[in-house]
Design a protein around this motif. Structure first.
Motif, mmCIF file in Angstrom:
data_model
loop_
_atom_site.group_PDB
_atom_site.id
_atom_site.type_symbol
_atom_site.label_atom_id
_atom_site.label_comp_id
_atom_site.label_asym_id
_atom_site.label_seq_id
_atom_site.Cartn_x
_atom_site.Cartn_y
_atom_site.Cartn_z
ATOM 1 N N ALA A 58 14.233 -20.043 44.032
ATOM 2 C CA ALA A 58 13.062 -19.849 44.927
ATOM 3 C C ALA A 58 12.882 -18.700 45.312
ATOM 4 C CB ALA A 58 13.207 -20.993 45.935
ATOM 5 N N PRO A 59 11.788 -17.937 45.783
ATOM 6 C CA PRO A 59 11.779 -16.697 46.258
ATOM 7 C C PRO A 59 12.289 -16.378 47.567
ATOM 8 C CG PRO A 59 9.591 -18.040 46.659
ATOM 9 C CD PRO A 59 10.401 -18.857 45.708
ATOM 10 N N GLY A 60 12.772 -17.233 48.284
ATOM 11 C CA GLY A 60 13.440 -16.974 49.422
ATOM 12 C C GLY A 60 12.460 -17.112 50.680
ATOM 13 N N ASN A 61 13.017 -16.683 51.770
ATOM 14 C CA ASN A 61 12.086 -16.576 52.958
ATOM 15 C C ASN A 61 12.426 -15.311 53.824
ATOM 16 O OD1 ASN A 61 14.296 -17.564 54.162
ATOM 17 N ND2 ASN A 61 13.245 -19.792 54.845
ATOM 18 N N THR A 62 13.103 -14.482 53.254
ATOM 19 C CA THR A 62 13.535 -13.371 54.511
ATOM 20 C C THR A 62 12.596 -12.330 54.282
ATOM 21 O OG1 THR A 62 15.853 -13.862 53.488
ATOM 22 C CG2 THR A 62 15.620 -11.745 54.702
ATOM 23 N N ARG A 63 12.576 -11.639 55.461
ATOM 24 C CA ARG A 63 11.831 -10.639 55.801
ATOM 25 C C ARG A 63 12.102 -9.695 57.018
ATOM 26 N NH1 ARG A 63 6.956 -8.227 54.558
ATOM 27 N NH2 ARG A 63 6.205 -10.095 53.183
ATOM 28 N N ASN A 81 7.056 -13.717 45.027
ATOM 29 C CA ASN A 81 8.252 -14.111 44.367
ATOM 30 C C ASN A 81 9.268 -13.063 44.085
ATOM 31 O OD1 ASN A 81 7.202 -16.860 43.900
ATOM 32 N ND2 ASN A 81 6.886 -16.631 42.043
ATOM 33 N N ILE A 82 9.339 -12.107 44.789
ATOM 34 C CA ILE A 82 10.213 -10.816 44.623
ATOM 35 C C ILE A 82 11.015 -10.731 45.995
ATOM 36 C CG2 ILE A 82 10.489 -8.593 44.269
ATOM 37 C CD1 ILE A 82 7.892 -8.865 42.659
ATOM 38 N N VAL A 83 12.123 -11.057 46.138
ATOM 39 C CA VAL A 83 12.927 -10.569 47.253
ATOM 40 C C VAL A 83 13.631 -9.113 46.885
ATOM 41 C CG1 VAL A 83 14.967 -11.029 48.771
ATOM 42 C CG2 VAL A 83 13.382 -12.978 47.878
ATOM 43 N N VAL A 84 13.471 -8.274 47.975
ATOM 44 C CA VAL A 84 14.181 -6.846 47.615
ATOM 45 C C VAL A 84 15.229 -6.678 48.629
ATOM 46 C CG1 VAL A 84 13.587 -4.462 47.293
ATOM 47 C CG2 VAL A 84 11.582 -6.115 47.123
ATOM 48 N N ASN A 120 7.011 -15.938 30.957
ATOM 49 C CA ASN A 120 8.536 -16.644 31.365
ATOM 50 C C ASN A 120 8.975 -16.053 32.705
ATOM 51 O OD1 ASN A 120 8.511 -17.654 28.700
ATOM 52 N ND2 ASN A 120 9.482 -15.774 28.266
ATOM 53 N N ALA A 121 8.074 -15.452 33.433
ATOM 54 C CA ALA A 121 8.531 -14.919 34.724
ATOM 55 C C ALA A 121 8.873 -15.755 35.785
ATOM 56 C CB ALA A 121 7.334 -13.838 35.197
ATOM 57 N N GLY A 122 9.742 -15.675 36.656
ATOM 58 C CA GLY A 122 9.988 -16.373 37.699
ATOM 59 C C GLY A 122 10.399 -15.748 39.188
ATOM 60 N N ALA A 123 10.862 -16.431 40.015
ATOM 61 C CA ALA A 123 11.176 -15.695 41.267
ATOM 62 C C ALA A 123 12.270 -14.829 40.902
ATOM 63 C CB ALA A 123 11.666 -16.632 42.148
ATOM 64 N N VAL A 124 12.286 -13.575 41.475
ATOM 65 C CA VAL A 124 13.450 -12.743 41.234
ATOM 66 C C VAL A 124 13.921 -12.071 42.603
ATOM 67 C CG1 VAL A 124 12.023 -10.613 40.748
ATOM 68 C CG2 VAL A 124 14.155 -10.594 39.758
ATOM 69 N N ARG A 125 15.355 -11.798 42.567
ATOM 70 C CA ARG A 125 15.787 -10.766 43.800
ATOM 71 C C ARG A 125 16.172 -9.387 43.087
ATOM 72 N NH1 ARG A 125 19.802 -13.794 44.892
ATOM 73 N NH2 ARG A 125 21.515 -12.510 44.011
ATOM 74 N N LEU A 126 15.524 -8.543 43.382
ATOM 75 C CA LEU A 126 15.873 -6.947 43.220
ATOM 76 C C LEU A 126 16.778 -6.253 44.312
ATOM 77 C CD1 LEU A 126 12.258 -5.719 42.163
ATOM 78 C CD2 LEU A 126 13.909 -6.506 40.690
ATOM 79 N N GLU A 127 17.866 -5.706 43.596
ATOM 80 C CA GLU A 127 18.713 -5.001 44.509
ATOM 81 C C GLU A 127 18.824 -3.435 43.968
ATOM 82 O OE1 GLU A 127 22.790 -6.231 46.405
ATOM 83 O OE2 GLU A 127 23.555 -4.787 44.757
ATOM 84 N N ILE A 128 18.179 -2.671 44.884
ATOM 85 C CA ILE A 128 17.833 -1.179 44.470
ATOM 86 C C ILE A 128 19.016 -0.543 45.125
ATOM 87 C CG2 ILE A 128 16.344 0.569 44.616
ATOM 88 C CD1 ILE A 128 14.096 -1.482 44.844
ATOM 89 N N THR A 129 19.800 0.043 44.304
ATOM 90 C CA THR A 129 20.942 1.442 45.107
ATOM 91 C C THR A 129 20.396 2.495 44.630
ATOM 92 O OG1 THR A 129 22.652 -0.367 44.433
ATOM 93 C CG2 THR A 129 23.255 1.763 44.786
ATOM 94 N N LYS A 130 19.965 3.241 45.920
ATOM 95 C CA LYS A 130 19.448 4.717 45.785
ATOM 96 C C LYS A 130 20.593 5.607 45.851
ATOM 97 C CE LYS A 130 15.308 5.426 46.786
ATOM 98 N NZ LYS A 130 14.845 5.403 45.373
ATOM 99 N N ARG A 131 20.550 6.390 44.760
ATOM 100 C CA ARG A 131 21.481 7.645 45.208
ATOM 101 C C ARG A 131 20.414 9.201 44.891
ATOM 102 N NH1 ARG A 131 23.865 4.029 41.185
ATOM 103 N NH2 ARG A 131 25.744 3.107 42.390
ATOM 104 N N VAL A 132 19.261 8.940 44.521
ATOM 105 C CA VAL A 132 18.524 10.200 44.124
ATOM 106 C C VAL A 132 17.768 10.257 45.438
ATOM 107 C CG1 VAL A 132 16.457 11.108 43.204
ATOM 108 C CG2 VAL A 132 18.208 9.734 41.665
ATOM 109 N N PRO A 133 17.686 11.580 46.040
ATOM 110 C CA PRO A 133 17.142 12.028 47.401
ATOM 111 C C PRO A 133 15.833 11.331 47.721
ATOM 112 C CG PRO A 133 18.153 13.704 46.456
ATOM 113 C CD PRO A 133 18.214 12.967 45.402
#
Length: 341
Positions: A58-63, A81-84, A120-133
């Motif tokens: 499920a996409p979750g309910n966090t904001r 459907n995207i949790v970041v 085939n797309a479904g709900a997804v959680r993206l975790e972004i790790t930033k190192r570039v300024p």
């Protein structure tokens, strides 16, 4: 959308994509579409953004929740459907360098774009790790978008070819296709018409990062203002200087140093005059050449070899500069793992 064929919850595809520097950047006139014509030589360097795309039930309910981790401040938000989830050493979650987690974020837009073309797309959680300024002139947001496209394409088994993914990348921004390609490439048009360039030997650089950002559109506007004040009529740049391409082919750092060019540098320095001191410090401590990377404010300093880069970074760090030795060219967006719980 056929939900029966979506990836099972818990499958995670992890992709990393490099930041870039422009070792040559000519800027032409403003086009009717609001972009400038450019001729660029992109070089992907060994400072990577990383995205993990995880299928969820499920996409979750966090904001807007914020927690603290060892790697810095972490933000989580939901966009359909995207949790970041955002973290990383380059992350400043407050003030002008705040990274948006909604549709303004290129990685979110990339995931939504891929979802539009994947049955085939479904709900997804993206975790972004930033190192570039952030807002540093190194294409960090574009690298995020390239990584998100590749991660979601694999997660949802779209069946798209790399060329088709690259066409989607071009819809997101001029630098995003290069985030997929990596290596070294000539970029014409608005920078998205890419031709790979030969660069068989690594070149070594020191990146000096600022504690502030320069929004790319504002740097271009400043360049336009300066040209208008000086009565300069820019022409459409048709090619990258052949001397730049020859130096890359030969792996000749000294030859490349003589022809490094960035039309945006005067505009970036006009907006942030302190950059002039950093450029001068690099030359004083042995850099072959120094230039503003893209729209800045990150400064790229070319060194003779790896040992010289490490020595230069050490001297600059001793003066209090936030710097890092890198090399390039490196590969573009690449899947580093695909696992299921």
């Amino acid at each position: 959308m056929n939900s029966a064929r979506t990836s099972p919850p818990g499958r995670t595809v992890r992709v990393r994509a490099p930041g870039k520097i422009n070792v040559f950047f000519r800027v032409g006139p403003l086009r009717p579409d609001g972009y400038h014509s450019v001729a660029s030589l992109y070089l992907a360097v060994s400072l990577y953004e990383e995205i993990s795309a995880t299928s969820t039930a499920a996409p979750g309910n966090t904001r807007g929740n914020t927690v603290t981790s060892a790697s810095g401040r972490v933000n989580t938000a939901k966009d359909g459907n995207i949790v970041v989830r955002l973290k990383g050493t380059a992350l400043n979650s407050e003030g002008p360098l705040a990274v948006p987690l909604d549709e303004r974020n290129l990685a979110v837009r990339a995931a939504r774009l891929m979802a539009d073309v994947c049955e085939n797309a479904g709900a997804v959680r993206l975790e972004i790790t930033k190192r570039v300024p952030v807002s540093g002139g190194m294409g960090g947001g574009s690298a995020d978008a390239a990584a998100a496209l590749l991660a979601c394409e694999k997660l949802w088994d779209s069946g798209l070819s790399r060329e088709e993914v690259s066409h989607l990348a071009a819809e997101l921004g001029a630098d995003v296709p290069f985030g997929l390609l990596g290596g070294a490439a000539v970029g014409l048009g608005v920078g998205d018409e890419l031709t790979p360039a030969l660069a068989p030997s690594p070149l070594h650089w020191v990146l000096v990062q600022a504690d502030f950002g320069l929004p790319t559109p504002e740097v271009f506007r400043q360049l336009d203002r300066m040209r208008m004040a000086d009565g300069v009529e820019p022409v459409v740049p048709g090619q990258v200087d052949p001397a730049v391409l020859a130096a890359l082919r030969a792996g000749d750092a000294a030859a490349l140093a003589a022809v490094l060019t960035n039309d945006l540098q005067p505009a970036a320095v006009a907006l942030a005059p302190q950059l002039a001191d950093v450029l001068a410090a690099g030359k004083q401590h042995g850099a072959l050449a120094t230039l503003v990377s893209g729209s800045g404010p990150t400064i790229a300093m070319l060194a003779a070899d790896e040992a010289a880069a490490l020595e230069l970074a050490g001297k600059l760090a001793a003066e209090g500069h936030n710097c890092l030795a890198v090399h390039g060219p490196v590969h573009g967006a690449k899947i580093v793992s695909d696992v299921s719980r």
